[in-house]
Motif scaffolding. Structure first.
Motif, PDB file in Angstrom:
ATOM      1  N   VAL A  75       1.089  -0.566  -0.285  1.00  8.24           N
ATOM      2  CA  VAL A  75       0.246   0.527   0.068  1.00  8.24           C
ATOM      3  C   VAL A  75       0.866   1.388   0.560  1.00  8.24           C
ATOM      4  N   PHE A  76       0.640   1.885  -0.739  1.00  2.70           N
ATOM      5  CA  PHE A  76       1.267   3.020  -0.744  1.00  2.70           C
ATOM      6  C   PHE A  76       0.542   4.803  -0.584  1.00  2.70           C
ATOM      7  N   ALA A  77       0.708   5.135  -0.061  1.00  2.66           N
ATOM      8  CA  ALA A  77       0.148   7.248  -0.668  1.00  2.66           C
ATOM      9  C   ALA A  77       1.188   7.621  -1.703  1.00  2.66           C
ATOM     10  N   SER A  78       0.501   8.011  -3.180  1.00  2.00           N
ATOM     11  CA  SER A  78       0.604   8.753  -4.140  1.00  2.00           C
ATOM     12  C   SER A  78      -0.034   9.904  -4.384  1.00  2.00           C
ATOM     13  N   LEU A  79       1.276  10.917  -4.307  1.00  3.50           N
ATOM     14  CA  LEU A  79       1.244  12.180  -4.114  1.00  3.50           C
ATOM     15  C   LEU A  79       1.232  12.218  -5.888  1.00  3.50           C
ATOM     16  N   SER A  80       1.240  13.382  -5.813  1.00  2.00           N
ATOM     17  CA  SER A  80       0.955  13.643  -7.391  1.00  2.00           C
ATOM     18  C   SER A  80       0.467  14.175  -8.506  1.00  2.00           C
ATOM     19  N   SER A  81      -1.107  12.585  -8.195  1.00  2.29           N
ATOM     20  CA  SER A  81      -1.448  11.655  -9.187  1.00  2.29           C
ATOM     21  C   SER A  81      -2.996  11.877  -9.619  1.00  2.29           C
ATOM     22  N   ASN A  82      -3.481  13.251  -9.414  1.00  2.00           N
ATOM     23  CA  ASN A  82      -4.619  13.321  -9.389  1.00  2.00           C
ATOM     24  C   ASN A  82      -5.100  14.498 -10.556  1.00  2.00           C
ATOM     25  N   ARG A  83      -4.655  14.662 -11.327  1.00  2.00           N
ATOM     26  CA  ARG A  83      -4.493  15.280 -12.207  1.00  2.00           C
ATOM     27  C   ARG A  83      -5.701  14.541 -13.607  1.00  2.00           C
TER      28      ARG A  83
ATOM     29  N   ALA B  14      -3.626  18.564  -3.513  1.00  2.00           N
ATOM     30  CA  ALA B  14      -2.654  17.834  -2.498  1.00  2.00           C
ATOM     31  C   ALA B  14      -3.542  16.886  -1.590  1.00  2.00           C
ATOM     32  N   GLN B  15      -4.197  15.979  -2.187  1.00  2.00           N
ATOM     33  CA  GLN B  15      -4.739  15.136  -1.510  1.00  2.00           C
ATOM     34  C   GLN B  15      -4.121  13.948  -1.874  1.00  2.00           C
ATOM     35  N   ASP B  16      -4.080  12.314  -1.249  1.00  2.00           N
ATOM     36  CA  ASP B  16      -3.162  11.807  -1.643  1.00  2.00           C
ATOM     37  C   ASP B  16      -4.795  10.441  -1.925  1.00  2.00           C
ATOM     38  N   GLY B  17      -3.688   9.651  -3.784  1.00  2.00           N
ATOM     39  CA  GLY B  17      -4.385   8.535  -4.176  1.00  2.00           C
ATOM     40  C   GLY B  17      -3.719   7.461  -2.645  1.00  2.00           C
TER      41      GLY B  17
ATOM     42  N   ASN C 287      -5.806   6.634  -8.405  1.00  2.00           N
ATOM     43  CA  ASN C 287      -5.807   8.650  -9.142  1.00  2.00           C
ATOM     44  C   ASN C 287      -7.130   8.715  -9.236  1.00  2.00           C
ATOM     45  N   ARG C 288      -8.300   8.554  -9.302  1.00  2.00           N
ATOM     46  CA  ARG C 288      -9.967   8.898  -9.460  1.00  2.00           C
ATOM     47  C   ARG C 288     -10.420   8.972  -8.379  1.00  2.00           C
ATOM     48  N   SER C 289      -9.953   8.329  -7.641  1.00  2.00           N
ATOM     49  CA  SER C 289      -9.866   8.066  -6.222  1.00  2.00           C
ATOM     50  C   SER C 289      -9.521   9.382  -4.977  1.00  2.00           C
ATOM     51  N   SER C 290      -8.822  10.314  -5.776  1.00  2.00           N
ATOM     52  CA  SER C 290      -7.879  11.377  -5.076  1.00  2.00           C
ATOM     53  C   SER C 290      -9.002  12.912  -5.187  1.00  2.00           C
ATOM     54  N   ILE C 291      -9.825  12.794  -5.155  1.00  2.00           N
ATOM     55  CA  ILE C 291     -10.563  14.288  -4.679  1.00  2.00           C
ATOM     56  C   ILE C 291     -11.268  13.659  -4.430  1.00  2.00           C
ATOM     57  N   PHE C 292     -11.576  14.009  -2.264  1.00  2.00           N
ATOM     58  CA  PHE C 292     -12.354  13.351  -1.476  1.00  2.00           C
ATOM     59  C   PHE C 292     -12.460  14.642  -0.632  1.00  2.00           C
TER      60      PHE C 292
ATOM     61  N   ASP D  69      -4.912   1.720  13.385  1.00  2.00           N
ATOM     62  CA  ASP D  69      -4.565   3.443  12.459  1.00  2.00           C
ATOM     63  C   ASP D  69      -3.662   3.164  11.803  1.00  2.00           C
ATOM     64  N   PHE D  70      -4.053   3.493  10.458  1.00  2.00           N
ATOM     65  CA  PHE D  70      -2.972   3.587   8.607  1.00  2.00           C
ATOM     66  C   PHE D  70      -2.113   4.051   8.899  1.00  2.00           C
ATOM     67  N   SER D  71      -0.509   3.595   8.914  1.00  2.00           N
ATOM     68  CA  SER D  71       0.281   4.502   9.592  1.00  2.00           C
ATOM     69  C   SER D  71       0.671   4.969   8.548  1.00  2.00           C
ATOM     70  N   ARG D  72       0.423   5.577   7.000  1.00  2.00           N
ATOM     71  CA  ARG D  72       1.278   5.933   5.627  1.00  2.00           C
ATOM     72  C   ARG D  72       2.469   5.668   5.933  1.00  2.00           C
ATOM     73  N   ASP D  73       2.825   4.457   5.780  1.00  2.00           N
ATOM     74  CA  ASP D  73       4.300   4.586   6.129  1.00  2.00           C
ATOM     75  C   ASP D  73       5.070   5.118   5.094  1.00  2.00           C
ATOM     76  N   CYS D  74       4.305   4.601   4.062  1.00  2.00           N
ATOM     77  CA  CYS D  74       4.674   3.840   2.131  1.00  2.00           C
ATOM     78  C   CYS D  74       4.555   5.275   1.647  1.00  2.00           C
ATOM     79  N   VAL D  75       5.045   5.872   0.991  1.00  2.00           N
ATOM     80  CA  VAL D  75       4.901   7.176  -0.116  1.00  2.00           C
ATOM     81  C   VAL D  75       4.934   6.761  -1.560  1.00  2.00           C
ATOM     82  N   PHE D  76       4.524   7.047  -2.675  1.00  2.00           N
ATOM     83  CA  PHE D  76       4.978   7.112  -3.589  1.00  2.00           C
ATOM     84  C   PHE D  76       5.067   8.491  -4.697  1.00  2.00           C
ATOM     85  N   ASN D  77       5.958   9.373  -5.104  1.00  2.00           N
ATOM     86  CA  ASN D  77       5.989  10.677  -6.216  1.00  2.00           C
ATOM     87  C   ASN D  77       6.050  10.029  -6.996  1.00  2.00           C
ATOM     88  N   ASN D  78       5.651  10.713  -7.621  1.00  2.00           N
ATOM     89  CA  ASN D  78       5.741  10.396  -9.930  1.00  2.00           C
ATOM     90  C   ASN D  78       6.330  12.008 -10.090  1.00  2.00           C
ATOM     91  N   ILE D  79       7.167  12.121  -9.618  1.00  2.00           N
ATOM     92  CA  ILE D  79       8.212  13.751 -10.298  1.00  2.00           C
ATOM     93  C   ILE D  79       8.434  13.481 -11.160  1.00  2.00           C
TER      94      ILE D  79
END
Length: 590
Positions: free
Chosen positions: A280-288, A301-304, A330-335, A354-364
């Protein structure tokens, strides 16, 4: 070199197409949720070095930035509280005061830029009384040598800064044809769209996606035992030309993006290492994900939430699955973040996690022009000379490199950044916790990921071959580790939770439940903890920020405790005052 000297301030007048006021967007609301209590957080202010050709007249920089201010309403927006709610107010016209720094023509532009940024970042933005952007220009005579901006995160995200940087470069190059252009999709429009019936259906669907997965994902992906005494951050960047060649061939077979292949390869090696098939990854920069948002300047700035199940006979299958998972996320990252928090609190209470959000993926790489090496705006130092070199294949024309970099403190156990896919793959991997993810772990995961990609160059790679191919082995786990649902949990960490939350003698046990375990806590009742519900509420209040931990499934409250608190048989002889699961959804809290 000393800091650049502030020689003057220049007023840059702007006039946009409209003024207006309205509610915040979902992205602005999400950002304000954490910024309002932590305005000094480094992530509340973002920075960008603007591209400048040699001998650019200062007047061109001023003209180009005036057009950006007029074109993008987020740059001329202030934020105000009204009846307990934040609102955005767009100014039609006004003035931005830019700092002008006189430097020698031979000055190091990189150092000058960084020091101007440091000066601009010295104080937080006053969002009610100040434009959410600051500009500084280094000049020698009438020529601009460097130009930098800092922004409030309420105005932009990384994608927005990349758009502004690209448009600034276009305006600098178009000396005879600079105009504001046609009206754009702006934050006021986005807020109205989100509040429309269609927008509400979309945010409701995103909420369903999140709540479904929050019930099914591991509490912590990088659930690793501590190693050594390190507790600070570490960061490394991998550069691999061989992986880029492989990415092209993987894409041709799977019709998936390089980002999907990179995340699939990383998931494959992480899965082996942590013994977890669901990554599981919180994905940044992914909701355009719509055409109206591709060139939108405003914070999204919302997680996918990307959920990758590492299954399937081949790596190609995993790449396709990862691509589909990224699209769904990505389609579920505006909420509506307020609604999500309400549901998450309920789910946490039910599951005791409590989901720790310990892993993040960022496609710069999605925001940088293809084929460029614009590392200055992703806060990477030059990637040469590297700390490590190796050949991923026997006939590799160019060795791969791994470079260690300074890293700021941050809360996540892993942040994977895809910086570039061309002309070479550049991937950064950082940790905020070297006690659990030490540098050798980072190096092993990056090299393992590259090995999987390069091995897939020739054709579909069986997933079963990944352990032998990479040399990665599962993390050893002793009897302190048990499976609770889909999560790895350390009993000693649960014991620490009980101690901190209940402040009374307590002991947790793990009882087999098929191939999983259920946790039971025996505790001495106190004046403040007389029922299972009170015990569970106290545990949940202290759960945030902990890794590999779960609240018990069942609480047994006694009126006395045994001398040996680790003697389960002795606990069972103590009179029971109450027992139950303590969940709000359960009526029986005997």
């Amino acid at each position: 070199m000393s800091s650049p000297t502030l020689a003057d301030r220049m007023k840059i007048a702007f006039e946009g197409l409209r003024a207006g006021e309205g509610p915040l967007t979902c992205g602005q609301t999400n950002t304000w949720q954490w910024m309002r209590t932590d305005v000094a957080n480094p992530m509340a202010t973002l920075q960008w070095k603007l591209p400048l050709p040699a001998d650019t007249p200062v007047a061109d920089v001023v003209d180009a930035f005036a057009i950006l201010l007029a074109r993008h309403e987020s740059l001329r927006t202030t934020f105000h509280e009204h009846d307990g709610k934040m609102r955005q107010r767009v100014l039609r016209s006004g003035v931005l005061v830019a700092e002008m720094h006189q430097v020698d023509a031979s000055a190091d532009t990189e150092l000058t830029s960084q020091r101007m940024i440091d000066q601009l970042r010295q104080k937080p933005f006053d969002l009610a009384n100040e434009l959410p952007v600051r500009l500084a220009i280094a000049l020698a005579g009438d020529k601009a040598l460097a130009a930098v901006t800092v922004y409030s995160h309420m105005a932009v995200d990384y994608g927005s800064m990349a758009i502004l940087g690209r448009e600034f470069a276009e305006l600098i190059g178009a000396t005879g044809d600079r105009s504001v252009g046609a009206p754009r999709h702006q934050p006021l429009d986005q807020a109205a769209e989100e509040a429309s019936p269609r927008g509400r259906r979309r945010t409701a669907a995103a909420l369903r996606y999140w709540t479904q997965h929050l019930r099914q994902i591991p509490q912590c992906l990088m659930a690793l035992p501590p190693v050594g005494d390190g507790d600070g951050p570490a960061s490394a960047a991998l550069r691999s030309s061989a992986a880029t060649v492989a990415l092209d061939r993987i894409a041709a077979r799977t019709q998936a993006s390089p980002a999907a292949a990179v995340l699939a390869a990383f998931s494959a090696v992480v899965s082996v290492r942590v013994g977890q098939s669901r990554c599981v990854f919180a994905s940044l920069s992914s909701n355009r994900f719509t055409s109206r948002l591709r060139d939108y300047v405003g914070t999204l700035a919302q997680d996918g939430l990307v959920v990758v199940d590492v299954t399937g006979p081949t790596f190609d299958d995993l790449v396709r699955q990862t691509s589909a998972a990224m699209l769904r996320a990505n389609r579920s990252s505006i909420f509506d973040v307020t609604e999500l928090v309400t549901h998450a609190v309920q789910i946490n209470d039910e599951q005791g996690m409590d989901f720790s959000r310990d892993c993040v993926f960022n496609n710069i790489s999605a925001h940088l022009p293809p084929g460029t090496d614009e590392t200055t705006n992703v806060q990477l130092p030059p990637l040469d000379p590297p700390d490590l070199r190796w050949s991923p294949t026997a006939g590799a024309a160019e060795p791969s490199t791994l470079t260690w970099m300074p890293a700021p403190a941050f809360p996540n156990r892993l942040v994977l950044q895809l910086i570039a896919a061309q002309p070479a793959l550049v991937v950064g991997l950082s940790t905020g916790d070297t006690r659990h993810v030490p540098p050798p772990e980072i190096a092993g995961l990056l090299q393992g990921m590259e090995t999987v990609l390069v091995a897939s160059d020739a054709g579909p790679l069986p997933l079963a071959d990944v352990p032998d191919l990479t040399g990665l082995t599962p993390v050893p786990r002793d009897s302190d580790w048990v499976r609770v649902g889909v999560s790895w949990v350390r009993l000693s960490e649960v014991q620490h939770l009980l101690r901190d939350a209940l402040a009374t003698p307590a002991y947790v046990t793990a009882e087999p439940d098929g191939d999983r375990h259920r946790l039971t806590a025996h505790l001495l009742a106190t004046d403040s903890v007389r029922t299972p519900r009170q015990a569970h509420t106290a545990c949940m209040a202290r759960l945030a920020g902990r890794y590999a931990v779960s609240a018990p499934h069942h609480y047994v409250l006694h009126d006395s405790a045994p001398t040996d608190l680790t003697d389960l048989a002795a606990w069972r002889t103590q009179p029971v005052l109450a027992h139950g699961d303590g969940r709000a959804s359960t009526e029986d809290h005997r």
